[in-house]
Design an enzyme around this catalytic site. Structure first.
Site, PDB file in Angstrom:
ATOM      1  N   GLU A  36       1.588  10.122 -16.710  1.00  0.00           N
ATOM      2  CA  GLU A  36       1.004   9.066 -17.559  1.00  0.00           C
ATOM      3  C   GLU A  36      -0.476   8.898 -17.229  1.00  0.00           C
ATOM      4  O   GLU A  36      -1.304   8.649 -18.107  1.00  0.00           O
ATOM      5  CB  GLU A  36       1.720   7.733 -17.311  1.00  0.00           C
ATOM      6  N   THR A 114       5.380   4.249 -20.256  1.00  0.00           N
ATOM      7  CA  THR A 114       6.428   4.551 -21.224  1.00  0.00           C
ATOM      8  C   THR A 114       7.559   3.537 -21.053  1.00  0.00           C
ATOM      9  O   THR A 114       7.667   2.882 -20.014  1.00  0.00           O
ATOM     10  CB  THR A 114       6.955   5.972 -21.004  1.00  0.00           C
ATOM     11  N   ASP A 223      12.255   6.327 -25.676  1.00  0.00           N
ATOM     12  CA  ASP A 223      13.679   6.527 -25.948  1.00  0.00           C
ATOM     13  C   ASP A 223      14.312   5.213 -26.386  1.00  0.00           C
ATOM     14  O   ASP A 223      13.704   4.150 -26.263  1.00  0.00           O
ATOM     15  CB  ASP A 223      14.403   7.167 -24.763  1.00  0.00           C
TER      16      ASP A 223
HETATM   17  N1  FMC Z   1      14.075   2.537 -19.414  1.00  0.00           N
HETATM   18  C1  FMC Z   1      13.352   2.129 -18.366  1.00  0.00           C
HETATM   19  N2  FMC Z   1      12.169   2.651 -17.994  1.00  0.00           N
HETATM   20  C2  FMC Z   1      11.663   3.618 -18.730  1.00  0.00           C
HETATM   21  C3  FMC Z   1      12.349   4.066 -19.841  1.00  0.00           C
HETATM   22  C4  FMC Z   1      13.600   3.492 -20.182  1.00  0.00           C
HETATM   23  N3  FMC Z   1      14.331   3.878 -21.209  1.00  0.00           N
HETATM   24  N4  FMC Z   1      11.642   5.031 -20.368  1.00  0.00           N
HETATM   25  N5  FMC Z   1      10.509   5.196 -19.602  1.00  0.00           N
HETATM   26  C5  FMC Z   1      10.498   4.343 -18.632  1.00  0.00           C
HETATM   27  C6  FMC Z   1       9.405   4.278 -17.610  1.00  0.00           C
HETATM   28  C7  FMC Z   1       9.610   3.410 -16.388  1.00  0.00           C
HETATM   29  O1  FMC Z   1       8.767   2.258 -16.440  1.00  0.00           O
HETATM   30  C8  FMC Z   1       9.286   4.317 -15.218  1.00  0.00           C
HETATM   31  O2  FMC Z   1       7.932   4.200 -14.821  1.00  0.00           O
HETATM   32  C9  FMC Z   1       9.525   5.677 -15.739  1.00  0.00           C
HETATM   33  O3  FMC Z   1       9.304   5.615 -17.124  1.00  0.00           O
HETATM   34  C10 FMC Z   1      10.928   6.143 -15.433  1.00  0.00           C
HETATM   35  O4  FMC Z   1      11.090   7.450 -15.759  1.00  0.00           O
END
Ligand code: FMC
Length: 261
Positions: A36, A114, A223
């Site tokens: 990131e 993210t 996602d």
């Molecule tokens: N749920 C929680 N965290 C994340 C997410 C999800 N579906 N997608 N991406 C994230 C972020 C988190 O804040 C972490 O920094 C990282 O990406 C985890 O892969």
């Protein structure tokens, strides 16, 4: 959350009023992952600070540079020294935020990253959200008042002009230390009306609130958490979307006061 101040309420208010009326100068961008951070570092032409402001031996990394009229500091908690993976989650995020505020005294924090999104609340992959407020989804303490402490609800800096100008979506953000979402976490997020879920924001907000630094939370949905749960693979496209969002927000902030946001 108000800008720096630690004496009486009146002194706090005076400092808030002053800080709101002068152009924002020093920004602290807090990101959790190297993938990131690096696109933003390259875009804003930042360089790694080799004389670290952090304690010797910690993996935390700071990039710095001037971009337009802004003194930009971007920090990420680095890689776990034994496992070699990014130090994601609330504990490293709060530590690096605390140390960075102490060392750099920023006018504003941008926690970017993210996140997962809730389809039922209108989130789609690729959306960029700015959080109205943030809370924890995995700190369940079923005792009166401690339950609210566990939730840790905090408001982000109000940024109506930024949201409008950049056409950002606005919603509540929930933070938990698991990427996986338990049924209890989901219930907490539904009760709290969350639209996006990450693993750091509420921890950054806790520290920012303690030290009275205004903060903005900028999250790109990669996602979807409800319905068919999908956990996204890392993809350069997603990190490029995050870089664009951070750059646009930085461009917007340049030359403005907190009250213009
Ligand atoms: N749920 C929680 N965290 C994340 C997410 C999800 N579906 N997608 N991406 C994230 C972020 C988190 O804040 C972490 O920094 C990282 O990406 C985890 O892969």
């Amino acid at each position: 959350m108000a800008p720096h101040g630690d004496k009486s309420d009146a002194a706090d208010e005076t400092m808030v009023a002053k800080a709101e009326k002068r152009p924002i100068s020093t920004i602290l961008i807090v990101l959790a992952m190297q993938s990131e951070a690096l696109p933003v570092v390259n875009k804003l032409n930042l360089s790694e600070d080799l004389q670290s402001v952090f304690p010797k031996g910690v993996p935390w990394v700071r990039y710095r540079g001037f971009y337009k009229d802004l003194n930009i500091n971007l920090v990420w908690p680095g890689k776990d020294s034994s496992l070699g993976v990014d130090c994601v989650g609330t504990v490293p995020a709060s530590l690096v935020t605390y140390a960075s505020i102490q060392a750099l005294q920023p006018d504003l924090i941008i926690n970017a990253g993210t996140a997962g999104g809730f389809k039922a609340k209108g989130a789609c992959i690729g959306d960029v959200y700015v959080a109205s407020d943030v809370a924890f989804c995995d700190r369940r303490i079923p005792i009166p008042v401690f339950d609210l402490y566990g939730l840790g609800l905090r408001q982000a800096l109000s940024t109506p002009n930024l949201q409008k100008e950049l056409n950002l979506k606005v919603g509540k953000l929930s933070t938990g230390d698991s990427l996986h979402m338990s049924t209890q976490d989901e219930a907490s997020m539904v009760a709290n009306d969350a639209v996006v879920k990450d693993m750091e924001a509420a921890a950054v907000a806790y520290v920012a609130d303690l030290l009275k630094v205004p903060s903005v939370f900028l999250k790109v949905v990669i996602d979807i958490k409800d319905g068919e749960e999908t956990t996204a693979e890392e993809s350069s496209q997603r990190f490029a979307a995050l870089e664009r969002a951070v750059t646009q927000v930085t461009d917007f902030i340049n030359g403005k006061c907190l009250s213009d946001l």
